[in-house]
Design a protein around this motif. Structure first.
Motif, PDB file in Angstrom:
ATOM      1  N   VAL A 100      -9.743 -41.079  84.500  1.00 54.34           N
ATOM      2  CA  VAL A 100      -8.763 -40.942  83.409  1.00 54.34           C
ATOM      3  C   VAL A 100      -9.084 -39.723  82.553  1.00 54.34           C
ATOM      4  N   ALA A 101     -10.367 -39.522  82.252  1.00 55.69           N
ATOM      5  CA  ALA A 101     -10.762 -38.348  81.466  1.00 55.69           C
ATOM      6  C   ALA A 101     -10.416 -37.060  82.203  1.00 55.69           C
ATOM      7  N   LEU A 102     -10.565 -37.056  83.513  1.00 54.11           N
ATOM      8  CA  LEU A 102     -10.201 -35.873  84.300  1.00 54.11           C
ATOM      9  C   LEU A 102      -8.696 -35.630  84.265  1.00 54.11           C
ATOM     10  N   ASP A 103      -7.893 -36.703  84.349  1.00 53.07           N
ATOM     11  CA  ASP A 103      -6.431 -36.553  84.270  1.00 53.07           C
ATOM     12  C   ASP A 103      -6.023 -35.979  82.914  1.00 53.07           C
ATOM     13  N   ILE A 104      -6.645 -36.470  81.844  1.00 51.90           N
ATOM     14  CA  ILE A 104      -6.319 -35.952  80.506  1.00 51.90           C
ATOM     15  C   ILE A 104      -6.690 -34.480  80.397  1.00 51.90           C
ATOM     16  N   ALA A 105      -7.860 -34.122  80.891  1.00 55.54           N
ATOM     17  CA  ALA A 105      -8.298 -32.720  80.831  1.00 55.54           C
ATOM     18  C   ALA A 105      -7.388 -31.836  81.671  1.00 55.54           C
ATOM     19  N   THR A 106      -6.913 -32.355  82.825  1.00 48.41           N
ATOM     20  CA  THR A 106      -6.000 -31.575  83.675  1.00 48.41           C
ATOM     21  C   THR A 106      -4.675 -31.351  82.969  1.00 48.41           C
ATOM     22  N   ALA A 107      -4.161 -32.389  82.290  1.00 47.74           N
ATOM     23  CA  ALA A 107      -2.903 -32.241  81.549  1.00 47.74           C
ATOM     24  C   ALA A 107      -3.051 -31.215  80.426  1.00 47.74           C
ATOM     25  N   ARG A 108      -4.181 -31.259  79.732  1.00 48.48           N
ATOM     26  CA  ARG A 108      -4.407 -30.268  78.675  1.00 48.48           C
ATOM     27  C   ARG A 108      -4.515 -28.863  79.253  1.00 48.48           C
ATOM     28  N   LEU A 109      -5.063 -28.759  80.425  1.00 48.01           N
ATOM     29  CA  LEU A 109      -5.138 -27.452  81.071  1.00 48.01           C
ATOM     30  C   LEU A 109      -3.747 -26.925  81.398  1.00 48.01           C
ATOM     31  N   GLU A 110      -2.885 -27.794  81.907  1.00 51.87           N
ATOM     32  CA  GLU A 110      -1.507 -27.375  82.209  1.00 51.87           C
ATOM     33  C   GLU A 110      -0.785 -26.968  80.934  1.00 51.87           C
ATOM     34  N   SER A 111      -0.996 -27.735  79.851  1.00 53.07           N
ATOM     35  CA  SER A 111      -0.365 -27.384  78.577  1.00 53.07           C
ATOM     36  C   SER A 111      -0.877 -26.038  78.066  1.00 53.07           C
ATOM     37  N   SER A 112      -2.156 -25.807  78.192  1.00 52.20           N
ATOM     38  CA  SER A 112      -2.728 -24.530  77.750  1.00 52.20           C
ATOM     39  C   SER A 112      -2.209 -23.373  78.597  1.00 52.20           C
ATOM     40  N   THR A 113      -2.019 -23.617  79.886  1.00 53.31           N
ATOM     41  CA  THR A 113      -1.467 -22.569  80.758  1.00 53.31           C
ATOM     42  C   THR A 113      -0.046 -22.218  80.330  1.00 53.31           C
ATOM     43  N   ALA A 114       0.766 -23.245  80.017  1.00 53.89           N
ATOM     44  CA  ALA A 114       2.128 -22.993  79.546  1.00 53.89           C
ATOM     45  C   ALA A 114       2.125 -22.262  78.207  1.00 53.89           C
ATOM     46  N   SER A 115       1.186 -22.591  77.340  1.00 54.63           N
ATOM     47  CA  SER A 115       1.098 -21.917  76.043  1.00 54.63           C
ATOM     48  C   SER A 115       0.749 -20.450  76.219  1.00 54.63           C
ATOM     49  N   VAL A 116      -0.110 -20.149  77.150  1.00 55.90           N
ATOM     50  CA  VAL A 116      -0.445 -18.741  77.416  1.00 55.90           C
ATOM     51  C   VAL A 116       0.780 -17.989  77.939  1.00 55.90           C
ATOM     52  N   THR A 117       1.527 -18.630  78.824  1.00 53.44           N
ATOM     53  CA  THR A 117       2.755 -17.997  79.342  1.00 53.44           C
ATOM     54  C   THR A 117       3.747 -17.729  78.215  1.00 53.44           C
ATOM     55  N   GLU A 118       3.878 -18.710  77.309  1.00 50.88           N
ATOM     56  CA  GLU A 118       4.770 -18.533  76.161  1.00 50.88           C
ATOM     57  C   GLU A 118       4.290 -17.388  75.274  1.00 50.88           C
ATOM     58  N   ALA A 119       2.992 -17.320  75.032  1.00 50.86           N
ATOM     59  CA  ALA A 119       2.454 -16.256  74.190  1.00 50.86           C
ATOM     60  C   ALA A 119       2.663 -14.889  74.839  1.00 50.86           C
ATOM     61  N   GLU A 120       2.517 -14.821  76.145  1.00 54.12           N
ATOM     62  CA  GLU A 120       2.766 -13.549  76.840  1.00 54.12           C
ATOM     63  C   GLU A 120       4.231 -13.132  76.700  1.00 54.12           C
ATOM     64  N   ALA A 121       5.150 -14.109  76.757  1.00 59.97           N
ATOM     65  CA  ALA A 121       6.571 -13.799  76.562  1.00 59.97           C
ATOM     66  C   ALA A 121       6.822 -13.298  75.141  1.00 59.97           C
ATOM     67  N   LEU A 122       6.142 -13.891  74.155  1.00 63.13           N
ATOM     68  CA  LEU A 122       6.291 -13.427  72.770  1.00 63.13           C
ATOM     69  C   LEU A 122       5.771 -12.010  72.611  1.00 63.13           C
ATOM     70  N   VAL A 123       4.712 -11.672  73.310  1.00 59.71           N
ATOM     71  CA  VAL A 123       4.182 -10.303  73.257  1.00 59.71           C
ATOM     72  C   VAL A 123       5.199  -9.325  73.824  1.00 59.71           C
ATOM     73  N   ILE A 124       5.805  -9.690  74.958  1.00 61.35           N
ATOM     74  CA  ILE A 124       6.812  -8.799  75.566  1.00 61.35           C
ATOM     75  C   ILE A 124       8.003  -8.623  74.631  1.00 61.35           C
ATOM     76  N   SER A 125       8.449  -9.729  74.009  1.00 68.18           N
ATOM     77  CA  SER A 125       9.572  -9.655  73.070  1.00 68.18           C
ATOM     78  C   SER A 125       9.231  -8.768  71.875  1.00 68.18           C
ATOM     79  N   ALA A 126       8.007  -8.918  71.340  1.00 77.28           N
ATOM     80  CA  ALA A 126       7.596  -8.100  70.203  1.00 77.28           C
ATOM     81  C   ALA A 126       7.491  -6.628  70.599  1.00 77.28           C
ATOM     82  N   GLN A 127       7.038  -6.354  71.796  1.00 76.70           N
ATOM     83  CA  GLN A 127       6.977  -4.962  72.257  1.00 76.70           C
ATOM     84  C   GLN A 127       8.369  -4.357  72.368  1.00 76.70           C
TER      85      GLN A 127
END
Length: 404
Positions: A100-127
């Motif tokens: 269960v702890a591994l599943d939770i950590a995996t979900a947080r990893l997926e969320s963090s990956t999506a957040s990085v993608t969103e932040a990269e899109a914000l950088v492109i928009s700001a540029q």
């Protein structure tokens, strides 16, 4: 034959028998002495060329096994005195919580990956926004330059019309110009003045637009920097999530308690259903590779060297002699490394002969010969101090070979 003759003859016979008996006794005594010498000499020679002690024991590597995570024991796969190999599973801890702890950590990893993608899109928009604002600044700067040229043109036109009006005024006083022409020149001068004032106002307006465009660019640059900071933060969160996943995988793998080395199970203190803590000793593994630690008196090690041959007698196997050699001599007595070393800086000092531990290795495997040697067994080693030791002989042979 008279009595004297008979008496003399008997006396001679007695003397002859006594001498014979004396000779026999002497020969027997000499034989006994030689026999005793033949029997005693080997023991004497052995005593003069060997050092032995009964303060010696078999030693081995004993590894205490403990789990790296806490939990309830699901299975115990070994029993007392069982032989195990390196990597064998000893026990299993209930893995459900760790999955269960591994599943939770995996979900947080997926969320963090999506957040990085969103932040990269914000950088492109700001540029892109920054590029757009810089283009607007370029356009406003060009408009300001154009307005300045228009002001210069309007100033030149006003100066011309002003000069024309002055000339016409002087001619009009002489009556050489009609009133209509004079009014036309006056109107033209007013129009040029109005155009110049309008151009000057346009410069102020355009300059304000340029300043506003620069301020917008600075805001866009700040927004871009904020986007970069946001992506750095989210990438750090991503690395943290990745580390959490790796840690969860490790914790899940730690639910299988494995043997770090080959050996025999001893002191098993774990059963299915027990709750164990991380670091709690649950059993020990005794390595089959053994050696002997002999505590010789400090007066016995003067001629002892590494590599000297050793004969080892084990109390458990009387009559069996194992072969070995001296591996090393400890740099310090046993009492020096005790938990509470003796304090001799007092007036009631009593000198006691100290013991020095000597490590002795077996030349051949006792297990291969069918003898089980376990740590703690009492042994009596006998070191042949008449030899210089194998290590010294080998080093001398190598040096001679190099010289040749």
């Amino acid at each position: 034959m008279n009595k004297d003759t008979i008496k003399s003859s008997d006396e001679k016979s007695r003397k002859k028998g006594f001498k014979g008996n004396l000779r026999k006794t002497a020969l027997i005594s000499i034989g006994v002495v030689i026999l005793l010498g033949a029997i005693i000499y080997p023991f004497y020679k052995h005593a003069m060329t060997h050092e032995s002690t009964d303060d010696a024991f078999v030693e081995s590597h004993v590894v205490a096994i403990s789990p790296r995570v806490a939990g309830h024991v699901a299975k115990v796969l070994v029993s007392d005195n069982q032989k195990v190999k390196k990597g064998d599973i000893i026990a299993e801890i209930d893995p459900r919580d760790f999955k269960v702890a591994l599943d939770i950590a995996t979900a947080r990893l997926e969320s963090s990956t999506a957040s990085v993608t969103e932040a990269e899109a914000l950088v492109i928009s700001a540029q892109q926004e920054l590029l757009q604002k810089r283009a607007e600044l370029t356009s406003q700067t060009a408009g300001l330059s154009k307005t300045k040229s228009e002001v210069a043109e309007a100033r030149a036109g006003y100066s011309r019309d002003e000069n024309d009006l002055g000339r016409i005024q002087r001619i009009a006083k002489a009556g050489a110009v009609s009133i209509q022409e004079f009014d036309h020149a006056k109107a033209q001068e007013r129009m040029s003045r109005a155009s110049l004032n309008s151009a000057k106002y346009s410069i102020a307006t355009q300059s304000a637009k340029v300043r506003q465009a620069r301020a917008v660019i600075e805001a866009a640059q700040g927004k871009l920097q904020q986007a970069y900071a946001q992506i750095d933060m989210r990438k750090a969160q991503l690395r943290e999530a990745q580390a959490a996943v790796e840690q969860s995988k490790l914790n899940l793998s730690y639910t299988n308690v494995v043997a770090p080395c080959s050996g025999y199970i001893t002191k098993k203190a774990i059963e299915a259903g027990n709750y164990v803590m991380a670091g709690q000793n649950i059993l020990s593994i005794v390595n089959p590779d053994v050696w002997v630690v002999a505590n010789f008196k400090e007066t016995q090690i003067m001629d002892m060297r590494s590599g000297q041959d050793v004969e080892i007698e084990v109390d458990s196997y009387p009559g069996v002699v194992f072969k070995g050699h001296v591996d090393s001599i400890q740099r310090g007595t046993g009492s020096r490394f005790t938990l509470l070393p003796a304090e001799n800086a007092v007036g009631n000092f009593i000198k006691v002969v100290q013991r020095v531990p000597v490590k002795i290795t077996l030349d051949s495997s006792a297990h291969a010969a069918g003898y089980d040697l376990a740590p703690g067994m009492s042994v009596v080693p006998s070191v042949d101090i008449s030899t210089e030791g194998r290590a010294k002989k080998v080093s001398v042979a190598l040096s001679d070979k190099q010289e040749q």
